[in-house]
Design an enzyme around this catalytic site. Sequence first.
Site, mmCIF file in Angstrom:
data_model
loop_
_atom_site.group_PDB
_atom_site.id
_atom_site.type_symbol
_atom_site.label_atom_id
_atom_site.label_comp_id
_atom_site.label_asym_id
_atom_site.label_seq_id
_atom_site.Cartn_x
_atom_site.Cartn_y
_atom_site.Cartn_z
ATOM 1 N N ALA A 131 0.814 -1.227 0.000
ATOM 2 C CA ALA A 131 0.000 0.000 0.000
ATOM 3 C C ALA A 131 0.840 1.266 0.000
ATOM 4 O O ALA A 131 0.327 2.345 0.293
ATOM 5 C CB ALA A 131 -0.933 -0.002 1.204
ATOM 6 N N ALA A 132 2.114 1.171 -0.362
ATOM 7 C CA ALA A 132 2.993 2.341 -0.289
ATOM 8 C C ALA A 132 2.502 3.475 -1.188
ATOM 9 O O ALA A 132 2.399 4.629 -0.763
ATOM 10 C CB ALA A 132 4.420 1.951 -0.664
ATOM 11 N N GLY A 133 2.193 3.162 -2.444
ATOM 12 C CA GLY A 133 1.742 4.184 -3.371
ATOM 13 C C GLY A 133 0.404 4.779 -2.993
ATOM 14 O O GLY A 133 0.172 5.990 -3.134
ATOM 15 N N ASP A 134 -0.494 3.936 -2.492
ATOM 16 C CA ASP A 134 -1.816 4.419 -2.073
ATOM 17 C C ASP A 134 -1.704 5.325 -0.849
ATOM 18 O O ASP A 134 -2.388 6.346 -0.748
ATOM 19 C CB ASP A 134 -2.738 3.237 -1.766
ATOM 20 C CG ASP A 134 -3.025 2.397 -2.997
ATOM 21 O OD1 ASP A 134 -2.988 2.947 -4.105
ATOM 22 O OD2 ASP A 134 -3.276 1.189 -2.838
#
Length: 309
Positions: free
Chosen positions: A250-253
């Site tokens: 979920a890094a980009g989110d």
Amino acid sequence: MTHVTILGSINVDTILQIPRLPKPGETLAMSGKQVAGGGKGANQAIAAARANAETAFIGKVGDDANGKLMLKALKTANIDVTQISTSNYADTGEAFILLDDNGQNSILVDGGTNQEIKIGDIETAQATIEAADFLIAQFETPLTTTLAAFRYAKSVGVTTILNPAPAKTNLDPELLALTDLIVPNETESETLTGIKVTDEASMTAAATALLKQGVKAVIITVGAKGAYYQTNANKGFVDAFKVTAVDTTAAGDTFIGALSSQLEPDLSNLAAAVLFANKASSLTVQKLGAQPSIPYLNEVLADGDVKKA
């Protein structure tokens, strides 16, 4: 307080922990399994809400256990779910995540009800869009619906943020023309522009290509290195925080949701908001699971190395 409305996907993630990705025909034993909330839209909404943005969601779930689970999770995160409808003929979206020992992942997605979001849902949600400072969308829901939402958002003065993931080619030029801020990673940027991102010069070239298509501002995220931003007036690179990644799911989110919570609608504080978003992402990757790993505002601010943008 910033108001964010997100049009997007809602999934339940099944995380399969494995030592490495299997080769064709190979069988591997799992070292663990976890079920958690996910979907790019839902992840971004929770990231925005935990960073203290007033957040609303436009989406769809199935009349099933996963749908009930996700509605409860979003409500618990203080997200307005009024515009999340329930389908009687499709299941809630699901994702199956292969997570290796290095924290890298491969993801298989069944879109389910995420693909059932129609233009009529946008018409029903017009008041929710109009009340927002930002409308955020990704590519896990139908593009025709996103286009309708962005048309309406721009007609009422709402700033639009597009996360072009998963990457797609041959986009309707109108969608980019209606986009104030686009946030691809390096792979998605290459898909959109044909320019391989390898260094700051290629980032500048890719961002310039997107600006020429009508986008007002570009942020290209490059994982553990950081993020590059560019507008017609300025550009720069903001380094990532150095941490040991456990799960990058979920890094980009988290980056996008956290960014939206701090950003000014005129994008005037882009660099400061990117720094804040980088810190939030660095915390996310140190924990397992998508939504369970997304940090709260006090966690992002705890060390004093960033301030509210």
